[in-house]
Design a protein around this motif. Structure first.
Motif, PDB file in Angstrom:
ATOM      1  N   ILE A 101       9.457  11.813  10.633  1.00  0.00           N
ATOM      2  CA  ILE A 101       8.157  12.042  10.492  1.00  0.00           C
ATOM      3  C   ILE A 101       7.380  10.739  11.258  1.00  0.00           C
ATOM      4  N   THR A 102       7.477   9.512  10.650  1.00  0.00           N
ATOM      5  CA  THR A 102       6.854   8.542  11.530  1.00  0.00           C
ATOM      6  C   THR A 102       6.910   8.598  12.872  1.00  0.00           C
ATOM      7  N   ALA A 108       7.686  11.165  14.748  1.00  0.00           N
ATOM      8  CA  ALA A 108       6.769  12.241  15.452  1.00  0.00           C
ATOM      9  C   ALA A 108       5.260  12.069  15.148  1.00  0.00           C
ATOM     10  N   ALA A 109       4.996  11.358  14.144  1.00  0.00           N
ATOM     11  CA  ALA A 109       3.411  10.757  14.217  1.00  0.00           C
ATOM     12  C   ALA A 109       2.962   9.870  15.312  1.00  0.00           C
ATOM     13  N   GLU A 110       3.935   8.880  15.836  1.00  0.00           N
ATOM     14  CA  GLU A 110       3.676   7.875  16.526  1.00  0.00           C
ATOM     15  C   GLU A 110       3.750   8.469  18.030  1.00  0.00           C
ATOM     16  N   PRO A 148       3.459  11.739  19.976  1.00  0.00           N
ATOM     17  CA  PRO A 148       3.054  13.296  19.930  1.00  0.00           C
ATOM     18  C   PRO A 148       3.972  14.296  20.677  1.00  0.00           C
ATOM     19  N   ALA A 208       7.087  16.794   6.249  1.00  0.00           N
ATOM     20  CA  ALA A 208       6.469  17.149   7.746  1.00  0.00           C
ATOM     21  C   ALA A 208       5.199  17.753   7.924  1.00  0.00           C
ATOM     22  N   HIS A 233       2.296  16.057   6.585  1.00  0.00           N
ATOM     23  CA  HIS A 233       1.553  14.727   7.655  1.00  0.00           C
ATOM     24  C   HIS A 233       1.402  15.574   9.049  1.00  0.00           C
ATOM     25  N   GLY A 234       1.435  16.790   9.094  1.00  0.00           N
ATOM     26  CA  GLY A 234       0.925  17.579  10.326  1.00  0.00           C
ATOM     27  C   GLY A 234       1.702  17.321  11.527  1.00  0.00           C
ATOM     28  N   VAL A 235       3.149  17.110  11.257  1.00  0.00           N
ATOM     29  CA  VAL A 235       4.095  17.252  12.411  1.00  0.00           C
ATOM     30  C   VAL A 235       5.359  18.002  12.049  1.00  0.00           C
ATOM     31  N   CYS A 249       9.281  18.967  14.200  1.00  0.00           N
ATOM     32  CA  CYS A 249      10.586  18.354  13.454  1.00  0.00           C
ATOM     33  C   CYS A 249      11.135  19.769  13.025  1.00  0.00           C
TER      34      CYS A 249
END
Length: 174
Positions: free
Chosen positions: A22-23, A25-27, A29, A50, A53-55, A59
């Motif tokens: 998740i981290t 994916a967030a870092e 885009p 996921a 946190h909007g990803v 994922c």
């Protein structure tokens, strides 16, 4: 360490709650992440995290025993596998020992069986110049780096944590 070089196809083995996948994916885009685990309960939590946190759209959470259900190749493979040796379990703090499932902490007697599986097969799933990043126990740096070198990886490096203890091995298929 994972964030030092952008990756677009990422595999997170033994994802647990999904924090690493998740981290990343967030870092990044543009990244697509496959995150696997043997625990259906862990995958359910990771999927919820996921989405939270909007990803979640980038994922894919997959039930797999290490590489058993994995297909394709990746720029980056990451894992925080179980690595605590059986003899060390009694010395863990209650916060660790009483929170995580035993199979998420201890893979067996030596604590290295998960690393052996991950390192030995990763090259089949890494793209050229792909990276493998694996968390290790404080006393496993030499053993896991030897596994990586024997498997043909290049640029094998042991990284220390904030207490100056061995904590991560990085290497590549360069």
């Amino acid at each position: 360490l994972a964030l030092e070089i952008p990756a677009f196809r990422i595999l997170d083995l033994g994802t647990g709650s999904g924090v690493i996948a998740i981290t990343l994916a967030a870092e990044w885009p543009s990244a697509k992440i496959i995150a696997s685990d043997i625990s259906e309960a862990a995958l359910k939590i990771a999927t919820e995290n996921a989405q939270l946190h909007g990803v979640g759209q980038r994922c894919c959470f997959l039930l797999s025993d290490w590489y058993s259900e994995i297909k394709g190749t990746y720029d980056l493979i990451v894992s925080n596998p179980p690595y605590i040796a059986q003899a060390q379990m009694d010395s863990l703090s209650n916060e660790v020992r009483n929170f995580d499932p035993i199979e998420a902490l201890c893979p067996g007697k030596s604590g290295l069986s998960a690393h052996e599986k991950i390192v030995s097969a990763a090259s089949q799933f890494l793209r050229p110049k792909g990276r493998l990043i694996v968390e290790i126990g404080y006393d496993q740096g030499v053993a896991v780096s030897r596994l990586a070198k024997n498997a043909g990886y290049k640029k094998v490096k042991i990284h220390k944590d904030l207490e100056q203890k061995d904590r991560v091995i990085t290497c590549c298929s360069c």
